[in-house]
Design a protein around this motif. Sequence first.
Motif, mmCIF file in Angstrom:
data_model
loop_
_atom_site.group_PDB
_atom_site.id
_atom_site.type_symbol
_atom_site.label_atom_id
_atom_site.label_comp_id
_atom_site.label_asym_id
_atom_site.label_seq_id
_atom_site.Cartn_x
_atom_site.Cartn_y
_atom_site.Cartn_z
ATOM 1 N N ARG A 7 0.833 -1.197 0.000
ATOM 2 C CA ARG A 7 0.000 0.000 0.000
ATOM 3 C C ARG A 7 0.873 1.254 0.000
ATOM 4 O O ARG A 7 1.834 1.354 0.774
ATOM 5 C CB ARG A 7 -0.949 0.002 1.212
ATOM 6 N N LEU A 8 0.520 2.172 -0.860
ATOM 7 C CA LEU A 8 1.252 3.427 -1.036
ATOM 8 C C LEU A 8 0.301 4.596 -0.845
ATOM 9 O O LEU A 8 -0.775 4.636 -1.455
ATOM 10 C CB LEU A 8 1.856 3.478 -2.445
ATOM 11 N N ALA A 10 0.117 8.735 -1.186
ATOM 12 C CA ALA A 10 0.752 9.943 -1.717
ATOM 13 C C ALA A 10 -0.028 11.155 -1.223
ATOM 14 O O ALA A 10 -1.228 11.281 -1.498
ATOM 15 C CB ALA A 10 0.768 9.908 -3.239
ATOM 16 N N GLU A 18 -0.954 15.754 -7.817
ATOM 17 C CA GLU A 18 -0.776 14.311 -7.975
ATOM 18 C C GLU A 18 -0.441 13.936 -9.413
ATOM 19 O O GLU A 18 0.173 12.897 -9.670
ATOM 20 C CB GLU A 18 -2.029 13.560 -7.499
ATOM 21 N N ALA A 26 2.877 6.088 -9.660
ATOM 22 C CA ALA A 26 1.646 5.583 -9.058
ATOM 23 C C ALA A 26 0.925 4.648 -10.014
ATOM 24 O O ALA A 26 0.438 3.575 -9.619
ATOM 25 C CB ALA A 26 0.737 6.746 -8.663
ATOM 26 N N TYR A 29 2.655 1.299 -10.113
ATOM 27 C CA TYR A 29 2.397 0.459 -8.942
ATOM 28 C C TYR A 29 0.975 -0.096 -8.954
ATOM 29 O O TYR A 29 0.751 -1.243 -8.568
ATOM 30 C CB TYR A 29 2.701 1.233 -7.662
ATOM 31 N N VAL A 30 0.019 0.705 -9.404
ATOM 32 C CA VAL A 30 -1.348 0.189 -9.530
ATOM 33 C C VAL A 30 -1.370 -1.011 -10.467
ATOM 34 O O VAL A 30 -2.021 -2.029 -10.196
ATOM 35 C CB VAL A 30 -2.290 1.292 -10.035
ATOM 36 N N ASP A 35 -2.053 -1.210 -3.819
ATOM 37 C CA ASP A 35 -3.135 -0.287 -3.483
ATOM 38 C C ASP A 35 -2.526 1.108 -3.311
ATOM 39 O O ASP A 35 -1.660 1.304 -2.444
ATOM 40 C CB ASP A 35 -3.830 -0.697 -2.190
ATOM 41 N N VAL A 36 -2.954 2.052 -4.136
ATOM 42 C CA VAL A 36 -2.415 3.413 -4.095
ATOM 43 C C VAL A 36 -3.541 4.385 -3.760
ATOM 44 O O VAL A 36 -4.583 4.394 -4.421
ATOM 45 C CB VAL A 36 -1.761 3.807 -5.427
ATOM 46 N N VAL A 81 -5.879 5.389 -9.265
ATOM 47 C CA VAL A 81 -5.694 5.414 -7.817
ATOM 48 C C VAL A 81 -7.006 5.674 -7.092
ATOM 49 O O VAL A 81 -7.973 6.181 -7.654
ATOM 50 C CB VAL A 81 -4.682 6.508 -7.412
ATOM 51 N N PRO A 128 -0.823 2.411 5.098
ATOM 52 C CA PRO A 128 0.191 2.363 4.042
ATOM 53 C C PRO A 128 1.527 1.840 4.556
ATOM 54 O O PRO A 128 1.904 2.069 5.712
ATOM 55 C CB PRO A 128 0.313 3.826 3.614
#
Length: 293
Positions: A7-8, A10, A18, A26, A29-30, A35-36, A81, A128
Amino acid sequence: MTGERLRLLAVHAHPDDEASKGAASAARYVSEGVDVLVVTCTGGERGDVLNPSYPPVTGGIEQMHEIRRAEMAASARAIGVQHRWLGFVDSGLPEGDPLPSLPDGCFALVPIEAASAPLVAVMRDFRPHVVTTYDPTGGYPHPDHVMTHRVSVEAFAAAGDPTRYPDAGEPWAPLKLYYNHGFSMARIRAVHEAMLARGLESPFGEWVESRAAREMPEREVTTHVECADWFDARDDALRAHATQIDPNGFFFAVPRELEREVWPHEEYELAESRIPTTLPEDDLFAGLREAVR
């Protein structure tokens, strides 16, 4: 933690931040199953219309608030996200000499614990492993960016402490804190020189050679995240912020094939890690993937 999804979180000051800072990372990673969650501290209500092709907004900060909420939703869809608002009011960017006072009730004037409490609650709810935010300068001296740094650092430090913010949920301690490096001079110079070498006009022009650019201190970059395959998602997120981003302007002046060749990554500075890691890194989750999975 075995078997958990990564989990991230931001943390950003305004809608559009963003998209210009870490969006391609982001999106990458998604795509990998992380999970962002993007948290936006303010509604961007006091932002000016920066896109010359956008019609005038005549309804004041109330209308701008609604427009920017819709833009943020479109940007989140483009990146893929999750998104939450902290609910604070944009402080605006003061201009003049001397600088005018900030407006009453704005984000930058909220006491630090009151401003941090909702972010602590988000951290304890979302849990996160990694948090990204701005460096102590805010990346540039907008009062909301500086305040976003302050509340992010406070929440990162306090979220795992059961004696702090006792009404904000069950404690959770994120493992790593990073600062975004959205517009490093190293990147700007590399792209500028590559464009000149190809006989193209650089959008950075005189800025790269200016005294201000030469004297700008460079913060340490510890982590390069390869994300060129997600530049299209980033660009879609930028275009979603139609009040702020000129589709024929600065953000799109560098040919994408050149950018992918010269600077195919986004940069971060590891500010704090509660687990061992080795620098430099190529992954925000370096050092914790095996522990989590």
